[in-house]
Write a protein that holds these residues in place. Structure first.
Motif, PDB file in Angstrom:
ATOM      1  N   ARG A 138       0.837  -1.203   0.000  1.00  0.00           N
ATOM      2  CA  ARG A 138       0.000   0.000   0.000  1.00  0.00           C
ATOM      3  C   ARG A 138       0.873   1.255   0.000  1.00  0.00           C
ATOM      4  O   ARG A 138       0.597   2.220  -0.720  1.00  0.00           O
ATOM      5  CB  ARG A 138      -0.917   0.010   1.215  1.00  0.00           C
ATOM      6  N   ALA A 139       1.913   1.231   0.800  1.00  0.00           N
ATOM      7  CA  ALA A 139       2.801   2.399   0.869  1.00  0.00           C
ATOM      8  C   ALA A 139       3.492   2.631  -0.471  1.00  0.00           C
ATOM      9  O   ALA A 139       3.619   3.774  -0.935  1.00  0.00           O
ATOM     10  CB  ALA A 139       3.832   2.194   1.981  1.00  0.00           C
ATOM     11  N   ARG A 140       3.946   1.546  -1.116  1.00  0.00           N
ATOM     12  CA  ARG A 140       4.574   1.691  -2.432  1.00  0.00           C
ATOM     13  C   ARG A 140       3.576   2.233  -3.441  1.00  0.00           C
ATOM     14  O   ARG A 140       3.912   3.082  -4.280  1.00  0.00           O
ATOM     15  CB  ARG A 140       5.116   0.344  -2.919  1.00  0.00           C
ATOM     16  N   GLN A 141       2.351   1.737  -3.388  1.00  0.00           N
ATOM     17  CA  GLN A 141       1.325   2.211  -4.323  1.00  0.00           C
ATOM     18  C   GLN A 141       1.028   3.686  -4.119  1.00  0.00           C
ATOM     19  O   GLN A 141       0.892   4.446  -5.089  1.00  0.00           O
ATOM     20  CB  GLN A 141       0.066   1.354  -4.146  1.00  0.00           C
ATOM     21  N   GLN A 142       0.941   4.088  -2.865  1.00  0.00           N
ATOM     22  CA  GLN A 142       0.697   5.501  -2.585  1.00  0.00           C
ATOM     23  C   GLN A 142       1.843   6.369  -3.101  1.00  0.00           C
ATOM     24  O   GLN A 142       1.611   7.430  -3.696  1.00  0.00           O
ATOM     25  CB  GLN A 142       0.503   5.691  -1.086  1.00  0.00           C
ATOM     26  N   ASP A 143       3.086   5.913  -2.917  1.00  0.00           N
ATOM     27  CA  ASP A 143       4.245   6.661  -3.416  1.00  0.00           C
ATOM     28  C   ASP A 143       4.217   6.749  -4.944  1.00  0.00           C
ATOM     29  O   ASP A 143       4.481   7.818  -5.524  1.00  0.00           O
ATOM     30  CB  ASP A 143       5.541   5.987  -2.965  1.00  0.00           C
TER      31      ASP A 143
END
Length: 400
Positions: A138-143
Motif C-alpha cells: 500500500r505504501a509503495r502504491q501511494q508513493d
C-alpha cells in the motif's frame, strides 16, 4: 530439497525474518499432527501477517535483480500495457459504470498509468479502489501514485476486503496465480495429496531446509472431480484451485453490473491437465530466477501455479456472470490497439522508439508473455450490442 547454488544469498535481516516464518510454519505442522496440505503451507509462506512474502517487506516487483525484486510484471515493462487496457475500458465507463477496482495492485504502476490514460481519453472513473492486504505494498502504491499522477491520487482508496456490492470495472493482473493451490500426485494409479512435513534430512535449524513434501493416500471418493476426469493411469503431479475458483464466485456475488478482467499465465483445463504436463505448474521466483523449490527462504520468494481458466470460467458462470471473452494477452492487446499506440511515437527517434518497441514485443511475443498469458472477461448487465474490442478476433471461449 537443497538450495540451488546459483541463487543469491539474502541479507541477514531477511534470513532472520524467514527463520521466524519457518518457526511459525513448523508450529502449525506440529499442531496439525505433523502434516499440512500444501495450500496451507503456501498460504502461510505468502500471507502470514508481517512475515509472508506478500504481507512482509520484500521488494517483489521490479525490473531486475539490482533493485532487489524477484520478477517483472507487464505494467512495469511498458506504459503501453495500461494505455491499451484503458482503450478497452473507455466504452465500458461510457455505459455509466462509475467506479474501478483493482486487486493486488503491485507497485501501483498499473493504477497510475490507467488513471493517466483514462484522463487523456476524457473518461476518468469517479473512484479507483485497490484491494490490498500488504501494508508495505500500500505504501509503495501511494508513493507511485503521488509521483506519477499526483493530481489523481485523491481518487484512489484502499480496501481490506471485497465490497458487498460493486458496479464498475474490475482488473486483476497476476493475482490468480498467487492464490494457494492443493498438490496431488498420482503414483501407481492411486491418488495422493502432497502435503508438507518437517524435514527429516538436512539442517533443520535453517529455514531453507526445514520442510519437505510428504504424500498421503486419499480414498477414491475424495479425489477432486478435475483429477478424476484425467485420462490414463500414468504417474503425474498437478494442482487444484479451490481458492481461485472461490474467488471467482465471490467476484460474481459482488459484481452487480460491470466487467472483470483478469490477466495471468495459465491454460484451459484440457491443456492444464494434459498427460504430458506430468510435473504440474508449481514455480517459485527469487531475484529474477525461476526454480521449483517452495521451501527455499520461506517468506522471501514468490510461490505460484498457473491458472486453470476453465475453473475460473465455470465458477463465474455458477455465480451468475457471463464469460464475454478469453484469449491470449498478445491477441487481446493487438485487438485493443497496442500497435496503434506504439506508432504514436516517432520511429526515427530511435533512443525513445526502440526501447518502447522492445518492451511491447515482450508483451506480445509467443516466446515471452504473449501466448502464456491469457485475458478473461467476466461480465454482468452490459450492453451486449457493443462487444469487447479486446476479443474481437481470436476469442478462445470455446476451449474453456
Amino acid at each position: 530439497m537443497q538450495k540451488a547454488v546459483s541463487l543469491p544469498l539474502p541479507p541477514a535481516d531477511a534470513l532472520a525474518a524467514s527463520d521466524s516464518l519457518a518457526t511459525l510454519i513448523g508450529e502449525t505442522i506440529d499442531a496439525a499432527g505433523g502434516w499440512i496440505g500444501f495450500d496451507r503451507y503456501m498460504s502461510l509462506a505468502l500471507y502470514a501477517p508481517g512475515l509472508g512474502y506478500y504481507s512482509g517487506g520484500a521488494a517483489k516487483f521490479g525490473r531486475d535483480v539490482r533493485d532487489g525484486s524477484d520478477f517483472v510484471t507487464a505494467p512495469e515493462l511498458s506504459p503501453f500495457f495500461a494505455r491499451t487496457l484503458a482503450r478497452q475500458f473507455v466504452p465500458l465507463l461510457a455505459q455509466g459504470l462509475p467506479r474501478m477496482l483493482e486487486f493486488g495492485a503491485g507497485t501501483g504502476r498499473l493504477a497510475a498509468d490507467l488513471l493517466l490514460a483514462l484522463e487523456q481519453e476524457g473518461q476518468l472513473p469517479e473512484s479507483y479502489c485497490i484491494v490490498e492486504l500488504s501494508g508495505e505494498l500500500r505504501a509503495r502504491q501511494q508513493d507511485t501514485l503521488t509521483q506519477r499522477a499526483p493530481h489523481l491520487a485523491t481518487r484512489v482508496q484502499w480496501l481490506d476486503t471485497l465490497p458487498e456490492r460493486f458496479e464498475g470495472i474490475i482488473v486483476g493482473n497476476e493475482v490468480l496465480d498467487a492464490m494457494p493451490v492443493r498438490l496431488f500426485a498420482r503414483t501407481g494409479g492411486r491418488w495422493h495429496e502432497r502435503g508438507v512435513a518437517r524435514s527429516v534430512t538436512g539442517d533443520d535449524s535453517t529455514a531453507a531446509h526445514a520442510f519437505s513434501f510428504e504424500d498421503r493416500l486419499i480414498p477414491a471418493h475424495s479425489v477432486p472431480d478435475a483429477l478424476r476426469a484425467m485420462p490414463g493411469d500414468h504417474d503425474i503431479v498437478t494442482e487444484t484451485h479451490a481458492e481461485s475458483d472461490g474467488f471467482a464466485r465471490a467476484v460474481g456475488a459482488m459484481l452487480a453490473r460491470g466487467a472483470a478482467f483478469f490477466i495471468d499465465y495459465g491454460f484451459p483445463s484440457g491443456e492444464y491437465y494434459h498427460p504430458q504436463r506430468a510435473g504440474g505448474t508449481l514455480m517459485c521466483h527469487y531475484r529474477h530466477h525461476a526454480h521449483p523449490d517452495p521451501f527455499l527462504y520461506p517468506g522471501l520468494q514468490d510461490i505460484t501455479a498457473h491458472v486453470n481458466f476453465s475453473g475460473i470460467a465455470h465458477a463465474a458462470v455458477d455465480a451468475g456472470l457471463a464469460v464475454s471473452g478469453y484469449t491470449s494477452q498478445a491477441r487481446f492487446l493487438m485487438n485493443a490497439g497496442i500497435t496503434d499506440l506504439l506508432m504514436t511515437l516517432d520511429p526515427s527517434d530511435t533512443r525513445a522508439f526502440l526501447p518502447a518497441a522492445n518492451a511491447v514485443q515482450k508483451l506480445l511475443s509467443e516466446a515471452e508473455m504473449g501466448e502464456l498469458f491469457k485475458v478473461i472477461a467476466l461480465t454482468r448487465g452490459l450492453d451486449e450490442s457493443e462487444p469487447l474490442a479486446g476479443f474481437a478476433r481470436g476469442d478462445r471461449c470455446h476451449t474453456l
